[in-house]
Scaffold this motif. Structure first.
Motif, mmCIF file in Angstrom:
data_model
loop_
_atom_site.group_PDB
_atom_site.id
_atom_site.type_symbol
_atom_site.label_atom_id
_atom_site.label_comp_id
_atom_site.label_asym_id
_atom_site.label_seq_id
_atom_site.Cartn_x
_atom_site.Cartn_y
_atom_site.Cartn_z
ATOM 1 N N GLU A 1 0.839 -1.193 0.000
ATOM 2 C CA GLU A 1 0.000 0.000 0.000
ATOM 3 C C GLU A 1 0.881 1.252 0.000
ATOM 4 N N TYR A 2 1.984 1.165 0.713
ATOM 5 C CA TYR A 2 2.911 2.304 0.745
ATOM 6 C C TYR A 2 3.416 2.608 -0.661
ATOM 7 N N ARG A 3 3.843 1.572 -1.370
ATOM 8 C CA ARG A 3 4.385 1.780 -2.727
ATOM 9 C C ARG A 3 3.302 2.278 -3.682
ATOM 10 N N LEU A 4 2.124 1.714 -3.528
ATOM 11 C CA LEU A 4 1.002 2.121 -4.377
ATOM 12 C C LEU A 4 0.652 3.588 -4.131
ATOM 13 N N LEU A 5 0.587 3.948 -2.856
ATOM 14 C CA LEU A 5 0.265 5.335 -2.517
ATOM 15 C C LEU A 5 1.361 6.280 -3.004
ATOM 16 N N HIS A 6 2.595 5.843 -2.897
ATOM 17 C CA HIS A 6 3.709 6.672 -3.353
ATOM 18 C C HIS A 6 3.595 6.923 -4.858
ATOM 19 N N PHE A 7 3.239 5.878 -5.584
ATOM 20 C CA PHE A 7 3.056 6.045 -7.028
ATOM 21 C C PHE A 7 1.912 7.009 -7.315
ATOM 22 N N PHE A 8 0.793 6.806 -6.627
ATOM 23 C CA PHE A 8 -0.358 7.692 -6.822
ATOM 24 C C PHE A 8 0.014 9.141 -6.529
ATOM 25 N N ARG B 1 -14.435 4.734 -14.082
ATOM 26 C CA ARG B 1 -15.187 3.638 -14.694
ATOM 27 C C ARG B 1 -14.614 3.240 -16.046
ATOM 28 N N GLY B 2 -14.372 1.960 -16.189
ATOM 29 C CA GLY B 2 -13.886 1.455 -17.475
ATOM 30 C C GLY B 2 -12.415 1.705 -17.733
ATOM 31 N N SER B 3 -11.750 2.441 -16.838
ATOM 32 C CA SER B 3 -10.335 2.753 -17.080
ATOM 33 C C SER B 3 -9.433 2.241 -15.973
ATOM 34 N N GLY B 4 -9.634 2.752 -14.780
ATOM 35 C CA GLY B 4 -8.745 2.354 -13.698
ATOM 36 C C GLY B 4 -8.896 3.289 -12.508
ATOM 37 N N TYR B 5 -7.772 3.835 -12.069
ATOM 38 C CA TYR B 5 -7.778 4.673 -10.877
ATOM 39 C C TYR B 5 -7.038 5.986 -11.115
ATOM 40 N N ARG B 6 -7.483 6.960 -10.336
ATOM 41 C CA ARG B 6 -6.814 8.259 -10.388
ATOM 42 C C ARG B 6 -6.708 8.806 -8.972
ATOM 43 N N PHE B 7 -5.569 9.388 -8.651
ATOM 44 C CA PHE B 7 -5.362 10.012 -7.353
ATOM 45 C C PHE B 7 -5.521 11.518 -7.519
ATOM 46 N N THR B 8 -6.316 12.125 -6.656
ATOM 47 C CA THR B 8 -6.418 13.593 -6.705
ATOM 48 C C THR B 8 -5.732 14.149 -5.472
ATOM 49 N N ASP B 9 -4.841 15.112 -5.691
ATOM 50 C CA ASP B 9 -4.097 15.609 -4.533
ATOM 51 C C ASP B 9 -4.867 16.687 -3.778
#
Ligand code: CA
Length: 232
Positions: free
Chosen positions: A159-166, A219-227
């Protein structure tokens, strides 16, 4: 400090246009017309950002991205791919190989400069020890810890690595496959659903702070992180 930007483009007109546009913004352009010149330029000086044409004579842009991502000294240099219109599948391949962003030809100087600015800002937000801040979230690179509003919160290593990427790629949509490639490493035999599992865990960590919506499902694509932290 003046950012050095390497332009790898075989078409002189486009190369000159980009170099000119970069100078107007006080960036320092370095020009290369093919992969060989690009590698030479990088050996002389690691640029702050690389603009890379997709279609190059000899070594293709995609091969170069892979190479830059493999080498320790260029691994973290942001790369923007310059692709021709309609190369949708190519763009995805570009992301899979490790490009940070892409611009579709024909592009305006204004559009390109806006992308450059955004990519440079993101890369500068990551501090030398890998720490990064986005809104109320902070990842402490030295301690590998998540802080929310300054308070330490337990988060697993994936989760740490995933969050860092986001956090270092805020505002952009990534497919599950791309996330697998970037966060878990290419070639791994992990299923797409793994990404969903870890996103769910990450949201659970953020829930008590009502920040779980910082990770959006597209939807239909994936995920996006908003800062931008959601309004309370
Ligand atoms: Ca070309």
């Amino acid at each position: 400090m003046q950012a050095h930007i390497l332009i790898v483009e075989d078409e002189p007109a486009i190369r000159d246009m980009i170099a000119y546009a970069l100078r107007t913004q006080s960036y320092q352009p370095i020009c290369a017309q093919d992969g060989k010149e690009a590698l030479q330029a990088v050996a002389e000086r690691i640029p702050d950002l690389i603009l890379l044409d997709w279609m190059l004579p000899g070594t293709t842009g995609i091969e170069l991205v892979r190479r830059f991502r493999k080498e320790a000294n260029t691994r973290d240099v942001p790369i923007i791919m310059l692709t021709a219109k309609g190369e949708e599948s190519d763009r995805i391949t570009g992301f899979d190989s490790g490009a940070d962003d892409y611009v579709v030809k024909p592009f305006s100087a204004r559009e390109l400069l806006a992308r450059i600015k955004a990519v440079l800002r993101r890369s500068r937000e990551t501090e030398d020890d890998g720490s990064i801040q986005a809104g109320p979230l902070r990842l402490d690179g030295r301690q590998q810890k998540l802080l929310v509003h300054g308070q330490g919160v337990h988060v697993g290593p994936t989760e740490y690595r995933l969050l860092h990427f986001f956090m270092s790629h805020a505002g952009r949509v990534y497919t599950r496959n791309q996330l697998l490639d970037f966060v878990w490493g290419g070639g791994s035999d992990i299923e797409d659903r793994t990404v969903d599992v870890h996103v769910r865990r990450l949201r659970k960590v953020l829930e008590p702070f009502r920040l779980e919506s910082m990770i959006e499902t597209v939807r239909g694509s994936g995920y996006r992180f908003t800062d931008a932290a959601p309004k309370a």
